[in-house]
Design a protein around this motif. Structure first.
Motif, PDB file in Angstrom:
ATOM      1  N   LEU A 103       0.821  -1.211   0.000  1.00  0.00           N
ATOM      2  CA  LEU A 103       0.000   0.000   0.000  1.00  0.00           C
ATOM      3  C   LEU A 103       0.855   1.260   0.000  1.00  0.00           C
ATOM      4  O   LEU A 103       0.559   2.231  -0.698  1.00  0.00           O
ATOM      5  CB  LEU A 103      -0.946   0.005   1.196  1.00  0.00           C
ATOM      6  N   ARG A 104       1.933   1.259   0.763  1.00  0.00           N
ATOM      7  CA  ARG A 104       2.815   2.427   0.774  1.00  0.00           C
ATOM      8  C   ARG A 104       3.466   2.628  -0.592  1.00  0.00           C
ATOM      9  O   ARG A 104       3.579   3.738  -1.083  1.00  0.00           O
ATOM     10  CB  ARG A 104       3.897   2.308   1.847  1.00  0.00           C
ATOM     11  N   LEU A 105       3.855   1.535  -1.216  1.00  0.00           N
ATOM     12  CA  LEU A 105       4.487   1.649  -2.530  1.00  0.00           C
ATOM     13  C   LEU A 105       3.474   2.057  -3.604  1.00  0.00           C
ATOM     14  O   LEU A 105       3.829   2.743  -4.564  1.00  0.00           O
ATOM     15  CB  LEU A 105       5.208   0.360  -2.893  1.00  0.00           C
ATOM     16  N   ALA A 106       2.210   1.672  -3.446  1.00  0.00           N
ATOM     17  CA  ALA A 106       1.173   2.157  -4.359  1.00  0.00           C
ATOM     18  C   ALA A 106       1.042   3.677  -4.229  1.00  0.00           C
ATOM     19  O   ALA A 106       0.950   4.388  -5.237  1.00  0.00           O
ATOM     20  CB  ALA A 106      -0.159   1.473  -4.074  1.00  0.00           C
ATOM     21  N   LEU A 107       1.065   4.176  -3.000  1.00  0.00           N
ATOM     22  CA  LEU A 107       1.015   5.627  -2.781  1.00  0.00           C
ATOM     23  C   LEU A 107       2.256   6.302  -3.350  1.00  0.00           C
ATOM     24  O   LEU A 107       2.171   7.367  -3.953  1.00  0.00           O
ATOM     25  CB  LEU A 107       0.897   5.950  -1.292  1.00  0.00           C
ATOM     26  N   HIS A 108       3.405   5.674  -3.156  1.00  0.00           N
ATOM     27  CA  HIS A 108       4.656   6.214  -3.681  1.00  0.00           C
ATOM     28  C   HIS A 108       4.582   6.351  -5.207  1.00  0.00           C
ATOM     29  O   HIS A 108       4.927   7.399  -5.765  1.00  0.00           O
ATOM     30  CB  HIS A 108       5.818   5.303  -3.275  1.00  0.00           C
ATOM     31  N   GLY A 109       4.105   5.292  -5.860  1.00  0.00           N
ATOM     32  CA  GLY A 109       3.952   5.347  -7.311  1.00  0.00           C
ATOM     33  C   GLY A 109       2.972   6.416  -7.743  1.00  0.00           C
ATOM     34  O   GLY A 109       3.194   7.133  -8.721  1.00  0.00           O
ATOM     35  N   LEU A 110       1.879   6.555  -7.008  1.00  0.00           N
ATOM     36  CA  LEU A 110       0.890   7.584  -7.321  1.00  0.00           C
ATOM     37  C   LEU A 110       1.484   8.978  -7.197  1.00  0.00           C
ATOM     38  O   LEU A 110       1.236   9.842  -8.043  1.00  0.00           O
ATOM     39  CB  LEU A 110      -0.330   7.447  -6.405  1.00  0.00           C
ATOM     40  N   LEU A 111       2.276   9.197  -6.170  1.00  0.00           N
ATOM     41  CA  LEU A 111       2.894  10.521  -6.006  1.00  0.00           C
ATOM     42  C   LEU A 111       3.824  10.848  -7.168  1.00  0.00           C
ATOM     43  O   LEU A 111       3.900  11.997  -7.595  1.00  0.00           O
ATOM     44  CB  LEU A 111       3.622  10.616  -4.666  1.00  0.00           C
ATOM     45  N   HIS A 112       4.514   9.846  -7.686  1.00  0.00           N
ATOM     46  CA  HIS A 112       5.332  10.090  -8.882  1.00  0.00           C
ATOM     47  C   HIS A 112       4.444  10.541 -10.038  1.00  0.00           C
ATOM     48  O   HIS A 112       4.776  11.484 -10.759  1.00  0.00           O
ATOM     49  CB  HIS A 112       6.119   8.841  -9.279  1.00  0.00           C
ATOM     50  N   LEU A 113       3.299   9.877 -10.217  1.00  0.00           N
ATOM     51  CA  LEU A 113       2.390  10.263 -11.292  1.00  0.00           C
ATOM     52  C   LEU A 113       1.825  11.660 -11.077  1.00  0.00           C
ATOM     53  O   LEU A 113       1.486  12.353 -12.039  1.00  0.00           O
ATOM     54  CB  LEU A 113       1.243   9.260 -11.425  1.00  0.00           C
ATOM     55  N   ALA A 114       1.731  12.078  -9.810  1.00  0.00           N
ATOM     56  CA  ALA A 114       1.217  13.404  -9.480  1.00  0.00           C
ATOM     57  C   ALA A 114       2.295  14.484  -9.581  1.00  0.00           C
ATOM     58  O   ALA A 114       2.029  15.650  -9.324  1.00  0.00           O
ATOM     59  CB  ALA A 114       0.606  13.397  -8.081  1.00  0.00           C
ATOM     60  N   GLY A 115       3.522  14.065  -9.935  1.00  0.00           N
ATOM     61  CA  GLY A 115       4.579  15.045 -10.173  1.00  0.00           C
ATOM     62  C   GLY A 115       5.659  15.121  -9.113  1.00  0.00           C
ATOM     63  O   GLY A 115       6.586  15.920  -9.240  1.00  0.00           O
ATOM     64  N   TYR A 116       5.580  14.325  -8.080  1.00  0.00           N
ATOM     65  CA  TYR A 116       6.606  14.344  -7.037  1.00  0.00           C
ATOM     66  C   TYR A 116       7.797  13.483  -7.462  1.00  0.00           C
ATOM     67  O   TYR A 116       7.632  12.472  -8.135  1.00  0.00           O
ATOM     68  CB  TYR A 116       6.043  13.808  -5.714  1.00  0.00           C
ATOM     69  N   THR A 117       8.988  13.907  -7.043  1.00  0.00           N
ATOM     70  CA  THR A 117      10.205  13.155  -7.348  1.00  0.00           C
ATOM     71  C   THR A 117      11.070  13.067  -6.088  1.00  0.00           C
ATOM     72  O   THR A 117      10.775  13.710  -5.083  1.00  0.00           O
ATOM     73  CB  THR A 117      11.045  13.835  -8.456  1.00  0.00           C
ATOM     74  N   HIS A 118      12.140  12.296  -6.195  1.00  0.00           N
ATOM     75  CA  HIS A 118      13.099  12.243  -5.093  1.00  0.00           C
ATOM     76  C   HIS A 118      14.519  12.255  -5.639  1.00  0.00           C
ATOM     77  O   HIS A 118      15.414  11.619  -5.086  1.00  0.00           O
ATOM     78  CB  HIS A 118      12.853  11.041  -4.171  1.00  0.00           C
ATOM     79  N   THR A 119      14.716  13.011  -6.723  1.00  0.00           N
ATOM     80  CA  THR A 119      16.052  13.088  -7.309  1.00  0.00           C
ATOM     81  C   THR A 119      16.965  14.020  -6.509  1.00  0.00           C
ATOM     82  O   THR A 119      18.141  13.746  -6.366  1.00  0.00           O
ATOM     83  CB  THR A 119      15.985  13.557  -8.768  1.00  0.00           C
ATOM     84  N   ARG A 120      16.416  15.087  -5.975  1.00  0.00           N
ATOM     85  CA  ARG A 120      17.198  16.007  -5.131  1.00  0.00           C
ATOM     86  C   ARG A 120      16.733  15.852  -3.692  1.00  0.00           C
ATOM     87  O   ARG A 120      15.599  15.446  -3.431  1.00  0.00           O
ATOM     88  CB  ARG A 120      16.992  17.462  -5.574  1.00  0.00           C
ATOM     89  N   ALA A 121      17.597  16.188  -2.755  1.00  0.00           N
ATOM     90  CA  ALA A 121      17.279  16.027  -1.334  1.00  0.00           C
ATOM     91  C   ALA A 121      16.005  16.780  -0.961  1.00  0.00           C
ATOM     92  O   ALA A 121      15.143  16.254  -0.249  1.00  0.00           O
ATOM     93  CB  ALA A 121      18.446  16.493  -0.474  1.00  0.00           C
ATOM     94  N   ARG A 122      15.859  18.003  -1.422  1.00  0.00           N
ATOM     95  CA  ARG A 122      14.681  18.804  -1.092  1.00  0.00           C
ATOM     96  C   ARG A 122      13.406  18.144  -1.638  1.00  0.00           C
ATOM     97  O   ARG A 122      12.379  18.101  -0.971  1.00  0.00           O
ATOM     98  CB  ARG A 122      14.831  20.208  -1.668  1.00  0.00           C
ATOM     99  N   ASP A 123      13.485  17.624  -2.858  1.00  0.00           N
ATOM    100  CA  ASP A 123      12.342  16.932  -3.457  1.00  0.00           C
ATOM    101  C   ASP A 123      11.983  15.681  -2.674  1.00  0.00           C
ATOM    102  O   ASP A 123      10.817  15.369  -2.457  1.00  0.00           O
ATOM    103  CB  ASP A 123      12.634  16.552  -4.907  1.00  0.00           C
ATOM    104  N   ARG A 124      13.004  14.939  -2.251  1.00  0.00           N
ATOM    105  CA  ARG A 124      12.798  13.713  -1.481  1.00  0.00           C
ATOM    106  C   ARG A 124      12.096  14.012  -0.171  1.00  0.00           C
ATOM    107  O   ARG A 124      11.141  13.329   0.221  1.00  0.00           O
ATOM    108  CB  ARG A 124      14.129  13.003  -1.227  1.00  0.00           C
ATOM    109  N   ILE A 125      12.529  15.068   0.515  1.00  0.00           N
ATOM    110  CA  ILE A 125      11.919  15.448   1.794  1.00  0.00           C
ATOM    111  C   ILE A 125      10.458  15.832   1.589  1.00  0.00           C
ATOM    112  O   ILE A 125       9.578  15.400   2.344  1.00  0.00           O
ATOM    113  CB  ILE A 125      12.723  16.597   2.452  1.00  0.00           C
ATOM    114  N   THR A 126      10.188  16.609   0.558  1.00  0.00           N
ATOM    115  CA  THR A 126       8.805  17.012   0.259  1.00  0.00           C
ATOM    116  C   THR A 126       7.950  15.799  -0.040  1.00  0.00           C
ATOM    117  O   THR A 126       6.843  15.654   0.499  1.00  0.00           O
ATOM    118  CB  THR A 126       8.774  17.987  -0.933  1.00  0.00           C
TER     119      THR A 126
END
Length: 146
Positions: A103-126
């Motif tokens: 379930l957490r990974l489903a949410l993680h995948g959804l957030l990527h589709l919504a435009g969130y990333t974790h390439t930079r530290a600030r993005d990862r924290i957000t």
């Protein structure tokens, strides 16, 4: 509400797929993306290995892959259903082997589709903050497993 499609290669994943669909639907509402569609696929390790090799050049199965929709790709099957965000692929056996939460990974995948990333530290924290907030709203009695 947008259209959420769930498909799975093995019947044993049906229940968790239905639970993930509910979590995605509620998350879209909480993210104020009410008229957005998502496709969720629960796939075998072999299928995930093929996808990971084809798209990431890594010859091993992974836990989650997200593919955002191309804006110029026509989707007549979802016309009138809102905006199609993309596809999320989960490998339940890999996730279970690693002691992770599907379930957490489903949410993680959804957030990527919504435009969130974790390439930079600030993005990862957000992204992590949004993920944790969603989790607490969806599953107040379940601990967040990162």
């Amino acid at each position: 509400m947008g259209r959420i499609v769930v498909a799975y290669e093995e019947k044993k994943w049906r229940r968790v797929g239905e639970e993930a669909e509910r979590a995605i639907r509620r998350s879209l509402f909480l993210l104020k993306k009410k008229k957005c569609g998502v496709e969720l696929y629960l796939v075998s390790n072999q299928t995930m290995r093929k996808l990971n090799r084809a798209f990431r050049k890594k010859n091993a199965p992974t836990n989650v892959l997200s593919f955002g929709a191309k804006t110029d790709f026509p989707r007549p099957d979802i016309a009138g259903s809102g905006i199609f965000l993309g596809e999320i692929y989960l490998a339940p056996d890999v996730i279970t082997e690693r002691g992770e939460s599907l379930l957490r990974l489903a949410l993680h995948g959804l957030l990527h589709l919504a435009g969130y990333t974790h390439t930079r530290a600030r993005d990862r924290i957000t992204m992590e903050r949004v993920e944790q907030r969603l989790w607490k709203r969806l599953f107040p009695r379940k601990p967040f497993i990162s």
